[in-house]
Design a protein around this motif. Structure first.
Motif, PDB file in Angstrom:
ATOM      1  N   VAL A 139       0.849  -1.190   0.000  1.00  0.00           N
ATOM      2  CA  VAL A 139       0.000   0.000   0.000  1.00  0.00           C
ATOM      3  C   VAL A 139       0.882   1.237   0.000  1.00  0.00           C
ATOM      4  CG1 VAL A 139      -1.803   1.255   1.209  1.00  0.00           C
ATOM      5  CG2 VAL A 139      -1.768  -1.240   1.269  1.00  0.00           C
ATOM      6  N   PRO A 140       0.757   2.134  -0.988  1.00  0.00           N
ATOM      7  CA  PRO A 140       1.561   3.368  -1.002  1.00  0.00           C
ATOM      8  C   PRO A 140       1.277   4.210   0.223  1.00  0.00           C
ATOM      9  CG  PRO A 140       0.505   2.992  -3.124  1.00  0.00           C
ATOM     10  CD  PRO A 140      -0.109   2.017  -2.154  1.00  0.00           C
ATOM     11  N   THR A 141       2.279   4.907   0.665  1.00  0.00           N
ATOM     12  CA  THR A 141       2.123   5.824   1.804  1.00  0.00           C
ATOM     13  C   THR A 141       2.431   7.235   1.362  1.00  0.00           C
ATOM     14  OG1 THR A 141       4.409   5.461   2.512  1.00  0.00           O
ATOM     15  CG2 THR A 141       2.713   4.033   3.469  1.00  0.00           C
ATOM     16  N   TYR A 142       2.043   8.184   2.207  1.00  0.00           N
ATOM     17  CA  TYR A 142       2.235   9.600   1.908  1.00  0.00           C
ATOM     18  C   TYR A 142       2.794  10.256   3.152  1.00  0.00           C
ATOM     19  CZ  TYR A 142       0.869  14.509   1.525  1.00  0.00           C
ATOM     20  OH  TYR A 142       0.863  15.871   1.550  1.00  0.00           O
ATOM     21  N   ASN A 143       3.921  10.974   3.023  1.00  0.00           N
ATOM     22  CA  ASN A 143       4.594  11.519   4.203  1.00  0.00           C
ATOM     23  C   ASN A 143       4.064  12.863   4.652  1.00  0.00           C
ATOM     24  OD1 ASN A 143       5.595  13.306   2.298  1.00  0.00           O
ATOM     25  ND2 ASN A 143       7.639  12.365   2.194  1.00  0.00           N
ATOM     26  N   GLY A 144       3.088  13.413   3.927  1.00  0.00           N
ATOM     27  CA  GLY A 144       2.445  14.654   4.382  1.00  0.00           C
ATOM     28  C   GLY A 144       3.231  15.900   4.107  1.00  0.00           C
ATOM     29  N   SER A 145       4.257  15.851   3.214  1.00  0.00           N
ATOM     30  CA  SER A 145       5.063  17.041   2.944  1.00  0.00           C
ATOM     31  C   SER A 145       4.311  18.070   2.100  1.00  0.00           C
ATOM     32  CB  SER A 145       6.353  16.645   2.226  1.00  0.00           C
ATOM     33  OG  SER A 145       6.059  15.993   0.998  1.00  0.00           O
ATOM     34  N   THR A 146       3.268  17.631   1.416  1.00  0.00           N
ATOM     35  CA  THR A 146       2.463  18.532   0.594  1.00  0.00           C
ATOM     36  C   THR A 146       1.027  18.510   1.085  1.00  0.00           C
ATOM     37  OG1 THR A 146       3.871  18.060  -1.316  1.00  0.00           O
ATOM     38  CG2 THR A 146       1.739  19.075  -1.766  1.00  0.00           C
ATOM     39  N   VAL A 147       0.387  19.672   1.101  1.00  0.00           N
ATOM     40  CA  VAL A 147      -1.021  19.738   1.506  1.00  0.00           C
ATOM     41  C   VAL A 147      -1.875  19.343   0.320  1.00  0.00           C
ATOM     42  CG1 VAL A 147      -2.862  21.174   2.410  1.00  0.00           C
ATOM     43  CG2 VAL A 147      -0.511  21.539   3.163  1.00  0.00           C
ATOM     44  N   LEU A 148      -2.410  18.128   0.369  1.00  0.00           N
ATOM     45  CA  LEU A 148      -3.220  17.652  -0.743  1.00  0.00           C
ATOM     46  C   LEU A 148      -4.513  18.448  -0.828  1.00  0.00           C
ATOM     47  CD1 LEU A 148      -2.807  13.788  -0.479  1.00  0.00           C
ATOM     48  CD2 LEU A 148      -1.501  15.401  -1.838  1.00  0.00           C
ATOM     49  N   GLY A 149      -4.859  18.827  -2.056  1.00  0.00           N
ATOM     50  CA  GLY A 149      -6.111  19.543  -2.269  1.00  0.00           C
ATOM     51  C   GLY A 149      -5.990  21.043  -2.139  1.00  0.00           C
ATOM     52  N   GLN A 150      -4.820  21.553  -1.738  1.00  0.00           N
ATOM     53  CA  GLN A 150      -4.678  22.997  -1.603  1.00  0.00           C
ATOM     54  C   GLN A 150      -4.751  23.654  -2.979  1.00  0.00           C
ATOM     55  OE1 GLN A 150      -1.194  24.217   0.474  1.00  0.00           O
ATOM     56  NE2 GLN A 150      -1.707  26.378   0.428  1.00  0.00           N
ATOM     57  N   GLY A 151      -5.481  24.742  -3.069  1.00  0.00           N
ATOM     58  CA  GLY A 151      -5.623  25.440  -4.330  1.00  0.00           C
ATOM     59  C   GLY A 151      -6.819  24.994  -5.141  1.00  0.00           C
ATOM     60  N   LEU A 152      -7.522  23.961  -4.671  1.00  0.00           N
ATOM     61  CA  LEU A 152      -8.703  23.477  -5.375  1.00  0.00           C
ATOM     62  C   LEU A 152      -9.953  23.894  -4.612  1.00  0.00           C
ATOM     63  CD1 LEU A 152      -7.518  19.881  -6.264  1.00  0.00           C
ATOM     64  CD2 LEU A 152      -7.662  21.826  -7.812  1.00  0.00           C
ATOM     65  N   LEU A 153     -10.952  24.354  -5.351  1.00  0.00           N
ATOM     66  CA  LEU A 153     -12.227  24.769  -4.744  1.00  0.00           C
ATOM     67  C   LEU A 153     -12.008  25.814  -3.670  1.00  0.00           C
ATOM     68  CD1 LEU A 153     -13.939  21.275  -4.374  1.00  0.00           C
ATOM     69  CD2 LEU A 153     -14.076  22.857  -6.285  1.00  0.00           C
ATOM     70  N   GLY A 154     -10.977  26.628  -3.808  1.00  0.00           N
ATOM     71  CA  GLY A 154     -10.656  27.612  -2.783  1.00  0.00           C
ATOM     72  C   GLY A 154      -9.231  27.422  -2.326  1.00  0.00           C
ATOM     73  N   ASP A 155      -8.789  28.184  -1.342  1.00  0.00           N
ATOM     74  CA  ASP A 155      -7.419  28.115  -0.882  1.00  0.00           C
ATOM     75  C   ASP A 155      -7.121  26.831  -0.141  1.00  0.00           C
ATOM     76  OD1 ASP A 155      -7.404  31.661  -0.163  1.00  0.00           O
ATOM     77  OD2 ASP A 155      -6.891  30.569  -2.000  1.00  0.00           O
ATOM     78  N   THR A 156      -8.114  26.246   0.490  1.00  0.00           N
ATOM     79  CA  THR A 156      -7.914  25.010   1.229  1.00  0.00           C
ATOM     80  C   THR A 156      -9.050  24.078   0.922  1.00  0.00           C
ATOM     81  OG1 THR A 156      -9.105  25.855   3.145  1.00  0.00           O
ATOM     82  CG2 THR A 156      -6.730  26.179   3.147  1.00  0.00           C
ATOM     83  N   ALA A 157      -8.947  22.887   1.435  1.00  0.00           N
ATOM     84  CA  ALA A 157     -10.000  21.913   1.189  1.00  0.00           C
ATOM     85  C   ALA A 157     -11.292  22.301   1.863  1.00  0.00           C
ATOM     86  CB  ALA A 157      -9.551  20.533   1.658  1.00  0.00           C
ATOM     87  N   ALA A 158     -11.229  23.070   2.898  1.00  0.00           N
ATOM     88  CA  ALA A 158     -12.439  23.488   3.597  1.00  0.00           C
ATOM     89  C   ALA A 158     -12.452  24.985   3.712  1.00  0.00           C
ATOM     90  CB  ALA A 158     -12.501  22.835   4.978  1.00  0.00           C
ATOM     91  N   GLY A 159     -13.612  25.579   3.529  1.00  0.00           N
ATOM     92  CA  GLY A 159     -13.736  27.019   3.591  1.00  0.00           C
ATOM     93  C   GLY A 159     -13.771  27.533   5.003  1.00  0.00           C
ATOM     94  N   GLY A 160     -13.719  28.898   5.128  1.00  0.00           N
ATOM     95  CA  GLY A 160     -13.703  29.488   6.447  1.00  0.00           C
ATOM     96  C   GLY A 160     -14.915  29.160   7.272  1.00  0.00           C
ATOM     97  N   ALA A 161     -16.083  29.087   6.642  1.00  0.00           N
ATOM     98  CA  ALA A 161     -17.298  28.782   7.379  1.00  0.00           C
ATOM     99  C   ALA A 161     -17.274  27.380   7.949  1.00  0.00           C
ATOM    100  CB  ALA A 161     -18.521  28.955   6.471  1.00  0.00           C
TER     101      ALA A 161
END
Length: 650
Positions: A139-161
């Motif tokens: 199973v591939p792993t991910y070390n978390g060095s990149t914020v996945l989803g950043q820049g999509l649908l807004g600046d982050t994966a979840a909006g301020g609200a």
């Protein structure tokens, strides 16, 4: 006698108007569901797949607005890899699908989704992750060095609200919603004053009647029209705030006609928003007529009073159905709508009445001097008190009920932005109660006593009526100098009026908290739903069990691999009563989530391999305790059942 008839008519108005409002609520609330929260997905969140999927399917808790609900899929390089065809399924508006390329390689992928509720218009943004295993099972792993989803649908994966942060669009929505609440509570509170406070004694004391008439004229001349115009503008601002939310803060796109038209016509939120505009438009016409036509008959006055009262109740209904009350699903939705409407009505009775006192009634008393000024004020307060008490009681009942409708745990009071705003609101309500108790039980009796003494000093041979209209001759006592006593009356009146002017400030702060609760409703989601989960090394531990059917005729050796929520492979071997493999049977597995009421998953029919083994892939759509029911069907079409419980980790 005429006073009694007027009182009876006013009470009859309330008795007819409230059931009418309840009827509108019950009829209108039935379609309302909840925020568009992700319930399950295929692939499931954090699932590990042995084969690459061809699409991602997501099911949400309520109908979606297709125009503003979408999803992206990115890889560990934060590169979008889906076919850019995310869409809401026309046959099921609670399902959204985005297709994937056919050559998807092993790796970690993040689905970043955004939904707009078709019911309350709230926008939620979040994400989840799934992995595709390599051919050798690693199973591939991910070390978390990149914020996945950043820049999509807004600046982050979840909006301020959804995260409890006041970004630009969330702050704009907060301002608009708060202004709507302030304007509506004030305007509705004024209509309740006109119907149940001022008109109760219009045929009584002439001085009192003139003061009441000046108050009604002041509201109609200087406040009614501007408040309604502002309400219309900020109501449009609420729609623009929705546009900013769905267009990621892009003002130009939010103001585009196509965006605003889709928001106003593409969902039930838009329908109730339009209902607000219609009600406000009619009220604006009536206010303009009242301002221009000064001489009106008693019949016209009665019709205007009725019309404004019904419009006030209808406006509260529209606010309720397009607000956070639509965030409750299931059988409780009607009660949640009714409770929220009563909460708004209570705020109009209590806080709206305070606004009317401070902005309308107290200023018209400046021309009066002792003993008329305190007497008029105390009489008005005496008539307003039943409304305020009713508001306090309704708020005390509906407030906790609303909290239990929208919150699942006490810890959310301090772990979510919604809960923290609610906590501050409760403290403000307590402060408001303490302030009201101070002027009701201390200041008003003190002013009443001194005012009666001053009136007796000026007119020793006349009876004195208190604010309830009860006439009594006060006991004659030695009186101080008239100037000294007049000074006391003036100071006590000024002190009471100062407290009455500060109470609406607390009420306004309370409504700001209500606005915060509205824009931060999305923070009631579990924390894991508001952010992309951090990837971690996955330990694959298949589930093994030996199950005997209830009639002891068959023994089933079952394996579930990899035993994670998501897609799993169910493998079974069936032995007959003599311990020999039986290939002349059919095997079906039914999975039921034991931690919550989600029903039973669709049956998983295992396919035989001709060597005594049966297997098929199936989904476990969340982690937790599952109950598995295994059915063995013979050639004679008889069923033999066995069951086992299993724990599926994250």
């Amino acid at each position: 006698m005429r006073y009694f008839c007027r009182l009876l008519i006013s009470r009859r108005t309330l008795c007819l108007a409230l059931p009418l409002a309840f009827f509108f609520i019950l009829c209108s609330a039935l379609p309302v569901e909840a925020h568009a929260i992700l319930l399950k997905s295929d692939p499931a969140s954090d699932s590990v797949l042995t084969a690459a999927p061809t699409q991602v399917s997501m099911w949400f808790s309520e109908d979606l607005n297709p125009a503003f609900s979408t999803a992206d899929v990115v890889n560990v390089a934060n590169k979008r890899i889906d076919n850019k065809d995310a869409h809401v399924v026309p046959a099921n508006t609670r399902e959204m699908i985005v297709s994937l390329p056919g050559n998807l390689s092993p790796g970690v992928y993040v689905v970043v989704w955004r939904t707009q509720s078709a019911d309350d218009g709230h926008v939620l943004k979040s994400s989840f992750r799934f992995s595709v295993a390599q051919a050798d099972g690693i199973v591939p792993t991910y070390n978390g060095s990149t914020v996945l989803g950043q820049g999509l649908l807004g600046d982050t994966a979840a909006g301020g609200a959804s995260t409890g942060q006041l970004d630009g669009s969330t702050l704009f929505s907060l301002i608009m919603i708060t202004l709507v609440n302030l304007g509506v509570i004030f305007w509705v509170g004024a209509q309740l004053w006109h119907a149940f406070v001022l008109q109760l004694h219009e045929d009584g004391d002439p001085e009192q009647h003139r003061a009441d008439q000046r108050a009604a004229d002041r509201f109609g001349r200087w406040f009614a029209l501007p408040v309604l115009v502002v309400l219309l503008l900020v109501n449009v601002g609420v729609l623009i705030g929705q546009g900013l939310s769905v267009e990621n803060g892009q003002l130009g796109q939010a103001l585009a006609f196509s965006t605003l038209r889709s928001l106003a016509t593409g969902s039930r939120f838009g329908e109730y928003w339009s209902m607000r505009m219609i009600v406000l438009g009619i009220a604006l016409v009536l206010a303009l007529y009242t301002l221009l036509v000064r001489q009106r008959s008693r019949i016209i006055e009665s019709v205007l009073s009725w019309a404004n009262l019904i419009l006030a109740l209808a406006l509260l209904i529209a606010i309720t159905l397009s607000g956070h009350a639509a965030a409750v699903s299931g059988n409780a939705q009607v009660f949640a709508i009714l409770s929220d409407w009563l909460h708004l009505l209570a705020a109009s009775l209590w806080i709206g009445g305070m606004f009317y006192l401070a902005l309308i009634y107290l200023p018209i008393l400046r021309a009066s001097v002792p003993p008329e000024r305190p007497r008029i004020l105390l009489t008005a307060l005496g008539h307003f008190s039943p409304l305020a008490i009713a508001g306090v009681i309704i708020m005390a009942i509906s407030g906790p009920l609303n909290a239990t409708m929208h919150m699942e745990a006490v810890s959310q009071l301090w772990t979510t932005a919604y809960g923290r705003a609610l906590s501050v609101k409760v403290l403000l309500v307590l402060a408001l109660l303490a302030t009201s108790a101070y002027h009701v039980f201390i200041l008003r009796p003190r002013l009443k006593r001194i005012s009666q003494q001053y009136t007796t000093l000026l007119h020793p041979d006349e009876d004195v009526a208190d604010e309830d209209g009860v006439v009594a001759t006060p006991r004659l006592v030695p009186m101080p100098d008239a100037k000294l006593l007049e000074g006391k009356v003036t100071r006590q009146t000024h002190h009471l009026e100062q407290v009455l002017r500060w109470e609406p400030v607390l009420g306004a702060a309370l409504l700001v908290c209500t606005g915060l609760m509205n824009v931060f409703a999305g923070t009631l989601l579990p924390a894991a739903a508001n952010q992309a989960p951090a990837a971690q090394t996955v330990a694959v531990r298949p589930f093994h069990a030996t199950v005997q059917t209830k009639d002891k005729q068959f023994t089933i050796m079952l394996t579930v691999s990899p035993n994670r929520f998501g897609t799993n492979v169910f493998t079974a071997s069936v032995l007959d009563s003599k311990g020999k493999p039986d290939i002349q049977v059919g095997v079906t597995v039914y999975a039921t989530m034991l931690d919550m009421d989600m029903g039973t998953n669709p049956p998983i029919n295992l396919l035989p391999d001709g060597k005594g083994h049966f297997s098929q892939s199936g989904d476990l759509n969340m982690a937790g305790h599952w109950g598995l029911r295994i059915e063995v069907r013979t050639l004679q079409d008889t069923l033999h059942q066995g069951s086992v419980d299993m724990n599926t980790p994250f």
